[in-house]
Motif scaffolding. Sequence first.
Motif, PDB file in Angstrom:
ATOM      1  N   LEU A  69      -7.190   3.679   1.225  1.00 22.02           N
ATOM      2  CA  LEU A  69      -8.645   3.437   1.069  1.00 22.02           C
ATOM      3  C   LEU A  69      -8.516   3.525  -0.736  1.00 22.02           C
ATOM      4  CD1 LEU A  69     -11.551   3.432   1.203  1.00 22.02           C
ATOM      5  CD2 LEU A  69     -11.650   6.054   1.121  1.00 22.02           C
ATOM      6  N   GLU A  70      -8.842   2.377  -1.369  1.00 18.62           N
ATOM      7  CA  GLU A  70      -8.684   2.452  -2.758  1.00 18.62           C
ATOM      8  C   GLU A  70     -10.315   1.665  -3.539  1.00 18.62           C
ATOM      9  OE1 GLU A  70      -5.194   0.464  -4.130  1.00 18.62           O
ATOM     10  OE2 GLU A  70      -4.480   0.516  -2.325  1.00 18.62           O
ATOM     11  N   ASP A  71     -10.643   2.853  -4.261  1.00 13.54           N
ATOM     12  CA  ASP A  71     -11.876   2.431  -4.983  1.00 13.54           C
ATOM     13  C   ASP A  71     -12.978   1.823  -4.017  1.00 13.54           C
ATOM     14  OD1 ASP A  71     -10.654   3.285  -7.462  1.00 13.54           O
ATOM     15  OD2 ASP A  71      -9.738   1.488  -7.535  1.00 13.54           O
ATOM     16  N   GLY A  72     -13.109   2.254  -2.704  1.00 15.36           N
ATOM     17  CA  GLY A  72     -13.893   1.651  -1.896  1.00 15.36           C
ATOM     18  C   GLY A  72     -13.508   0.741  -0.839  1.00 15.36           C
ATOM     19  N   PHE A  73     -12.322   0.155  -1.206  1.00 14.62           N
ATOM     20  CA  PHE A  73     -11.786  -0.742  -0.322  1.00 14.62           C
ATOM     21  C   PHE A  73     -10.890  -0.519   0.638  1.00 14.62           C
ATOM     22  CE2 PHE A  73     -13.380  -2.988  -4.375  1.00 14.62           C
ATOM     23  CZ  PHE A  73     -14.097  -3.796  -3.793  1.00 14.62           C
ATOM     24  N   LEU A  74     -10.672  -0.999   1.958  1.00 14.17           N
ATOM     25  CA  LEU A  74      -9.932  -0.837   2.747  1.00 14.17           C
ATOM     26  C   LEU A  74      -8.744  -1.785   2.337  1.00 14.17           C
ATOM     27  CD1 LEU A  74     -10.137  -0.443   6.579  1.00 14.17           C
ATOM     28  CD2 LEU A  74      -8.183  -1.480   5.625  1.00 14.17           C
ATOM     29  N   THR A  75      -7.548  -1.672   1.965  1.00 13.08           N
ATOM     30  CA  THR A  75      -6.322  -2.246   1.795  1.00 13.08           C
ATOM     31  C   THR A  75      -5.296  -2.071   2.686  1.00 13.08           C
ATOM     32  OG1 THR A  75      -5.245  -0.615   0.170  1.00 13.08           O
ATOM     33  CG2 THR A  75      -6.916  -2.232  -0.807  1.00 13.08           C
ATOM     34  N   TYR A  76      -4.434  -3.000   2.770  1.00 10.84           N
ATOM     35  CA  TYR A  76      -3.237  -2.947   3.749  1.00 10.84           C
ATOM     36  C   TYR A  76      -2.132  -3.659   3.048  1.00 10.84           C
ATOM     37  CZ  TYR A  76      -3.928  -7.913   4.196  1.00 10.84           C
ATOM     38  OH  TYR A  76      -4.076  -9.207   3.982  1.00 10.84           O
ATOM     39  N   GLU A  77      -0.848  -3.255   3.463  1.00 14.73           N
ATOM     40  CA  GLU A  77       0.422  -3.642   3.387  1.00 14.73           C
ATOM     41  C   GLU A  77       1.031  -3.820   4.525  1.00 14.73           C
ATOM     42  OE1 GLU A  77       4.759  -1.912   2.033  1.00 14.73           O
ATOM     43  OE2 GLU A  77       2.996  -1.494   0.645  1.00 14.73           O
ATOM     44  N   SER A  78       1.490  -4.812   4.913  1.00 21.38           N
ATOM     45  CA  SER A  78       2.212  -5.220   6.505  1.00 21.38           C
ATOM     46  C   SER A  78       3.520  -5.823   6.222  1.00 21.38           C
ATOM     47  CB  SER A  78       1.250  -6.014   7.350  1.00 21.38           C
ATOM     48  OG  SER A  78       1.105  -7.481   6.689  1.00 21.38           O
ATOM     49  N   GLU A  79       4.349  -5.289   7.095  1.00 23.09           N
ATOM     50  CA  GLU A  79       5.614  -5.896   7.345  1.00 23.09           C
ATOM     51  C   GLU A  79       5.883  -6.559   8.655  1.00 23.09           C
ATOM     52  OE1 GLU A  79       8.650  -3.049   6.970  1.00 23.09           O
ATOM     53  OE2 GLU A  79       7.823  -1.957   5.187  1.00 23.09           O
ATOM     54  N   GLN A  80       6.418  -7.737   8.695  1.00 28.06           N
ATOM     55  CA  GLN A  80       6.767  -8.534  10.127  1.00 28.06           C
ATOM     56  C   GLN A  80       8.018  -9.461   9.960  1.00 28.06           C
ATOM     57  OE1 GLN A  80       2.849 -10.288  10.086  1.00 28.06           O
ATOM     58  NE2 GLN A  80       3.802 -12.338   9.202  1.00 28.06           N
ATOM     59  N   GLY A  81       8.468  -9.862  11.210  1.00 30.73           N
ATOM     60  CA  GLY A  81       9.454 -10.949  10.938  1.00 30.73           C
ATOM     61  C   GLY A  81      10.849  -9.971  10.706  1.00 30.73           C
ATOM     62  N   SER A  82      12.067 -10.794  10.873  1.00 28.24           N
ATOM     63  CA  SER A  82      13.333 -10.164  10.822  1.00 28.24           C
ATOM     64  C   SER A  82      14.487 -11.031  10.025  1.00 28.24           C
ATOM     65  CB  SER A  82      13.932  -9.850  12.294  1.00 28.24           C
ATOM     66  OG  SER A  82      14.121 -11.140  12.921  1.00 28.24           O
ATOM     67  N   GLY A  83      15.326 -10.292   9.663  1.00 30.27           N
ATOM     68  CA  GLY A  83      16.355 -11.153   8.641  1.00 30.27           C
ATOM     69  C   GLY A  83      15.761 -12.230   7.883  1.00 30.27           C
ATOM     70  N   GLU A  84      16.182 -13.223   7.754  1.00 34.78           N
ATOM     71  CA  GLU A  84      15.661 -14.330   6.463  1.00 34.78           C
ATOM     72  C   GLU A  84      14.058 -14.661   6.865  1.00 34.78           C
ATOM     73  OE1 GLU A  84      17.632 -17.939   7.013  1.00 34.78           O
ATOM     74  OE2 GLU A  84      19.650 -16.900   6.146  1.00 34.78           O
ATOM     75  N   THR A  85      13.496 -14.303   8.070  1.00 34.93           N
ATOM     76  CA  THR A  85      12.043 -14.592   8.208  1.00 34.93           C
ATOM     77  C   THR A  85      11.301 -13.326   7.942  1.00 34.93           C
ATOM     78  OG1 THR A  85      11.870 -13.809  10.696  1.00 34.93           O
ATOM     79  CG2 THR A  85      12.652 -16.217   9.953  1.00 34.93           C
ATOM     80  N   PHE A  86      11.821 -12.059   7.329  1.00 33.95           N
ATOM     81  CA  PHE A  86      11.249 -10.966   7.382  1.00 33.95           C
ATOM     82  C   PHE A  86      10.181 -11.310   5.890  1.00 33.95           C
ATOM     83  CE2 PHE A  86      10.697  -7.093   4.538  1.00 33.95           C
ATOM     84  CZ  PHE A  86      10.108  -6.120   5.266  1.00 33.95           C
ATOM     85  N   ASN A  87       9.125 -10.638   6.156  1.00 35.52           N
ATOM     86  CA  ASN A  87       7.985 -10.740   4.826  1.00 35.52           C
ATOM     87  C   ASN A  87       7.063  -9.607   4.952  1.00 35.52           C
ATOM     88  OD1 ASN A  87       5.140 -11.954   6.073  1.00 35.52           O
ATOM     89  ND2 ASN A  87       7.041 -12.713   7.262  1.00 35.52           N
ATOM     90  N   LYS A  88       6.474  -9.484   3.861  1.00 32.40           N
ATOM     91  CA  LYS A  88       5.471  -8.538   3.724  1.00 32.40           C
ATOM     92  C   LYS A  88       4.313  -9.321   3.025  1.00 32.40           C
ATOM     93  CE  LYS A  88       8.096  -4.355   2.487  1.00 32.40           C
ATOM     94  NZ  LYS A  88       8.334  -3.402   1.322  1.00 32.40           N
ATOM     95  N   ALA A  89       3.038  -8.733   3.679  1.00 32.33           N
ATOM     96  CA  ALA A  89       1.890  -9.262   3.091  1.00 32.33           C
ATOM     97  C   ALA A  89       1.104  -8.170   2.717  1.00 32.33           C
ATOM     98  CB  ALA A  89       0.937  -9.989   4.199  1.00 32.33           C
ATOM     99  N   TYR A  90       0.061  -8.426   1.499  1.00 33.82           N
ATOM    100  CA  TYR A  90      -0.817  -7.391   1.098  1.00 33.82           C
ATOM    101  C   TYR A  90      -2.078  -7.958   0.961  1.00 33.82           C
ATOM    102  CZ  TYR A  90       3.759  -6.031  -0.538  1.00 33.82           C
ATOM    103  OH  TYR A  90       5.058  -5.520  -0.597  1.00 33.82           O
ATOM    104  N   GLY A  91      -3.147  -6.988   0.910  1.00 33.89           N
ATOM    105  CA  GLY A  91      -4.727  -7.506   0.802  1.00 33.89           C
ATOM    106  C   GLY A  91      -5.643  -6.502   0.866  1.00 33.89           C
ATOM    107  N   GLY A  92      -6.959  -7.028   0.934  1.00 31.64           N
ATOM    108  CA  GLY A  92      -7.870  -6.118   1.324  1.00 31.64           C
ATOM    109  C   GLY A  92      -8.756  -5.874  -0.160  1.00 31.64           C
ATOM    110  N   LEU A  93      -8.124  -5.792  -1.152  1.00 27.27           N
ATOM    111  CA  LEU A  93      -8.574  -5.112  -2.284  1.00 27.27           C
ATOM    112  C   LEU A  93      -9.583  -6.290  -2.836  1.00 27.27           C
ATOM    113  CD1 LEU A  93      -8.448  -2.766  -4.532  1.00 27.27           C
ATOM    114  CD2 LEU A  93      -6.905  -4.065  -5.796  1.00 27.27           C
ATOM    115  N   ASN A  94     -10.726  -5.536  -3.424  1.00 25.99           N
ATOM    116  CA  ASN A  94     -11.911  -6.708  -3.857  1.00 25.99           C
ATOM    117  C   ASN A  94     -12.467  -7.601  -2.868  1.00 25.99           C
ATOM    118  OD1 ASN A  94     -11.706  -5.303  -6.498  1.00 25.99           O
ATOM    119  ND2 ASN A  94     -10.206  -6.810  -6.964  1.00 25.99           N
TER     120      ASN A  94
END
Length: 271
Positions: free
Chosen positions: A132-157
């Motif tokens: 919870l950040e300044d009234g927004f529900l924000t997230y950080e996600s991890e998925q994938g493996s090896g060379e396909t591993f990636n992170k995503a961020y969002g929700g703010l504003n």
Amino acid sequence: AATGCAPAQQDCIEADSKQGDIPMAKLRLTAGGYTPKDFERFIEMRLGSGEPVYWYAIGDSTTFPDGNMFMRTEGYDTGRLHSFDRDKNEAIGMTRKLIVMRDPTSGELLTGPDGEPAWVSDFTYQLFTMRLEDGFLTYESEQGSGETFNKAYGGLNRSEIQRFDGMTVFTTPVNYQIPPGAMSPTPEPVWETYDFIERSHHGGVKYNCLWAGSFPLPPFMGGGRASMHAYFKRYDQFRELPASIRDFVEEHAQLWKEPPRNIEEIRELQQ
């Protein structure tokens, strides 16, 4: 003029028009609006309190931009809460999901070029950190493996909450890049919007969700993009799910019977 709203008119609006004798709900004109209690309710709804929860869905997929329905989808997201820190307003959840592709007319399983059932098996896990950040529900996600591993961020504003009599809608937009796999031979951008719904029901609550997104079409379907839409209902045990998806999982996707058990399992899947 709007009545019953906060002094700052951007905060909410209450329409003068009525639906029968029931005034329309006050709705926020701006995103955000989550309180610590809202955040706690959302985490309980989305991830439960430790035991697995199952968000079962049926939906449709149409070609973009002409809108021809080419398949129905069935599947679920199963998750569990790993930790919840009320002081920090931070929660960590572990999930995995699968999507089965079905004929839009008969409902039968579609098959790929190899004759095997067509389904999305890329999401062996997803690791979410929600805050919870300044009234927004924000997230950080991890998925994938090896060379396909990636992170995503969002929700703010962008995330928001809307309140109705007997119902609260928690909206969480998601943008990320899908790793190469069954959906696409190359990384592809994806957007999704989840409207999680908490409804008062006979003294308790029921959980549902409406979802829409834009995805790449699998290569065997000709490539391009698809618009997708689905209805979700939360179940608390695998055995409660409809037999159509239970039978598929028992035969083809045993790993998806429950979410990851711990962070160590996820770290192994990331290798």
